[in-house]
Enzyme design. Structure first.
Site, mmCIF file in Angstrom:
data_model
loop_
_atom_site.group_PDB
_atom_site.id
_atom_site.type_symbol
_atom_site.label_atom_id
_atom_site.label_comp_id
_atom_site.label_asym_id
_atom_site.label_seq_id
_atom_site.Cartn_x
_atom_site.Cartn_y
_atom_site.Cartn_z
ATOM 1 N N GLU A 140 48.979 38.651 82.439
ATOM 2 C CA GLU A 140 49.960 37.582 82.231
ATOM 3 C C GLU A 140 49.233 36.316 81.759
ATOM 4 O O GLU A 140 48.379 35.775 82.476
ATOM 5 C CB GLU A 140 50.754 37.315 83.523
ATOM 6 C CG GLU A 140 51.941 36.423 83.255
ATOM 7 C CD GLU A 140 52.956 36.394 84.398
ATOM 8 O OE1 GLU A 140 53.058 37.362 85.160
ATOM 9 O OE2 GLU A 140 53.652 35.373 84.511
ATOM 10 N N LYS A 188 56.956 36.020 93.745
ATOM 11 C CA LYS A 188 56.322 36.665 92.577
ATOM 12 C C LYS A 188 55.248 35.730 92.025
ATOM 13 O O LYS A 188 54.159 36.159 91.632
ATOM 14 C CB LYS A 188 57.382 36.992 91.525
ATOM 15 C CG LYS A 188 56.886 37.913 90.409
ATOM 16 C CD LYS A 188 56.206 37.170 89.284
ATOM 17 C CE LYS A 188 55.657 38.125 88.231
ATOM 18 N NZ LYS A 188 54.936 37.420 87.165
ATOM 19 N N ASP A 235 43.223 47.564 96.993
ATOM 20 C CA ASP A 235 44.497 48.249 96.841
ATOM 21 C C ASP A 235 45.622 47.201 96.786
ATOM 22 O O ASP A 235 46.150 46.781 97.809
ATOM 23 C CB ASP A 235 44.638 49.174 98.063
ATOM 24 C CG ASP A 235 45.861 50.052 98.039
ATOM 25 O OD1 ASP A 235 46.768 49.775 97.248
ATOM 26 O OD2 ASP A 235 45.903 51.010 98.822
ATOM 27 N N HIS A 284 53.995 27.575 79.976
ATOM 28 C CA HIS A 284 53.895 28.997 79.649
ATOM 29 C C HIS A 284 53.855 29.236 78.152
ATOM 30 O O HIS A 284 53.249 30.171 77.677
ATOM 31 C CB HIS A 284 55.123 29.739 80.193
ATOM 32 C CG HIS A 284 54.955 30.221 81.581
ATOM 33 N ND1 HIS A 284 55.397 31.446 81.996
ATOM 34 C CD2 HIS A 284 54.376 29.651 82.652
ATOM 35 C CE1 HIS A 284 55.119 31.605 83.266
ATOM 36 N NE2 HIS A 284 54.503 30.526 83.690
#
Ligand code: NDP
Length: 422
Positions: A79, A259, A275, A372
């Protein structure tokens, strides 16, 4: 078609590629890409049916100050805006004096589950009476962790209802994540239960809840630091606190709030060979610990300070698992100057807090798209085939475009190339 995949696991990576290419009609250039990324080292043994090595970019988040130490943190993510936002958030939090982090505990829990239990008390009493024997069986199943100063610590039972009972084993796994050693110990405990209590066990496996590996990061930012003018700074602080509050009230918003935190957390967990699915599962379960899914972090405004706190389950390891097999993990631990699993836990949660701060601040001020956009346009430029040299020029053109999309990117790239030729 099935015949082609028969005994697929026994094939070499080259043979698998030939089969896949043949069955699925991969072009020569596509086959070449798969071949180029295939490695001859241990990675090909890490998974079954290895074909190639999937690459992700690794970058370094800078400016982290945690417990009065400065850190640079490797992050692996696809991202575009994540590392920039983490570094930016960390810079602002460092200016405020840095993040304080603590590890509440570092233990792992596993479960031996019984079904068809008529009377819970009969299992509960038996386990209480035989707890030393059960703990001894667990110790003997993995003596090396005991030699390292860890091993089984306690055992208890829980009535799950509908005739199910969980025997929970709590283990100090030292520097490992501990899944495999836990599962080995649980199977030894299950054997004792089956042989001595004569009750069949349904399954034995670690719990990924991570609630015994909680780690907290906290920071206080002077309100005056949030904008040049006092009134504006007060407004930004109030709006960040309000945005944080909404994530406590509204699960729909909480998912996105969390998130954003996991953008940073996962990227470090991945860089450290751990993990990340376990950390994801644990974090989201913890977000719903009181029955409603809520934001994992909270920001509160008190007097002239905006204080943020993030607590996450962080059952990671600095040894074992894939940490020694993935070639970059040891180097990444060195880059981050990680000396212990506790230190890594604190750095990861601090990255989550900085990521969250950067996202909330952008969200309630300029809006999330402004920061962004430039990074997303870079991805768009690459996706239409711009080379590393062409990307900056194409991004500049796309910034000026009224509706930057794939079609306009292709058109502008063509123009750039034509202009160069003329
Ligand atoms: P390992 O099976 O690799 O065990 C840890 C290893 O590290 C042991 O061999 C141990 O040696 C060695 N070690 C060296 N130094 C230390 C130390 N200071 N403290 C502790 N151990 C040390 O890994 P884990 O048991 O940690 O399991 C993690 C793996 O399991 C991950 O790959 C994970 O993806 C996977 N997994 C995850 C599951 C999940 O649900 N999350 C389920 C099943 C697997 P020694 O034996 O000599 O003590």
């Amino acid at each position: 078609m099935e015949a082609g995949y028969s005994q697929f696991y026994k094939r070499t990576p080259e043979e698998r590629l030939a089969i896949i290419a043949d069955q699925l009609g991969l072009s020569k250039p596509e086959q070449q890409v798969l071949k180029q990324h295939a490695t001859a080292d241990d990675l090909s043994l890490l998974v079954e049916n290895y074909l190639t090595t999937y690459q992700l970019p690794e970058g370094i988040a800078v400016n982290f100050r945690v417990n009065d130490h400065d850190y640079v943190v490797p992050m692996v993510t696809e991202e575009p805006s994540v590392i920039a936002a983490a570094s930016n958030g960390a810079k602002q939090l460092a200016k405020a004096g840095g993040i304080k982090a603590t590890v509440n505990s570092r233990l792992l829990t596993g479960q031996v589950v019984l079904s068809d239990v008529k009377v819970f008390a009969s299992i509960d009493d038996w386990v209480a009476l035989h707890q030393n024997e059960l703990l001894d069986a667990a110790r003997q199943a993995h003596p090396s962790i005991v030699k390292r100063g860890g091993g089984p610590k306690s055992i208890r039972t829980r009535d799950l209802g509908e005739g199910f009972v969980s025997i929970d084993l709590v283990v100090d796994v030292k520097a490992a994540m501990g899944a495999n050693m836990m599962n080995t110990m649980l199977e030894a405990v299950a054997d004792v239960v089956q042989n001595k209590l004569h009750h069949t066990t349904l399954f034995s496996i670690l719990s990924n809840a991570g609630d015994q590996s909680l780690t907290t990061a906290t920071v206080s930012v002077p309100v005056a630091q949030l904008a040049d003018e006092q009134q504006k700074a007060q407004q930004v602080a109030t709006r960040i606190a309000q945005a944080s509050r909404i994530a406590q009230l509204d699960p729909m918003r909480a998912v996105t709030h969390n998130k954003g935190i996991m953008n940073g957390v996962d990227a470090v967990v991945l860089a450290m060979g751990n993990d990340w699915r376990a950390i994801e599962s644990a974090s989201h379960a913890y977000a719903a610990v009181d029955g409603q899914y809520r934001g994992l972090s909270q920001w509160q405004l008190e007097d002239d300070q905006l204080t943020g706190t993030l607590t996450l389950p962080m059952p990671i390891g600095t040894v074992g698992g894939a940490t020694k097999v993935l070639p970059l993990v040891g180097i990444n631990q060195k880059i981050a100057s990680i000396d212990s699993p506790e230190e890594l836990m604190m750095v990861i949660v601090s990255v989550g807090l900085a990521q969250n701060f950067a996202a909330l601040k952008a969200l309630v001020t300029s809006g999330i798209q402004q920061g962004h956009m430039k990074m997303q346009l870079r991805s768009l430029a690459m996706s239409v085939g711009a080379s590393a040299v062409e990307v900056p020029a194409l991004v500049n053109q796309l910034i000026k475009a009224s509706d930057p999309n794939e079609a306009s990117a292709r058109r502008l790239l063509e123009q750039i190339r034509n202009n160069k030729e003329t």
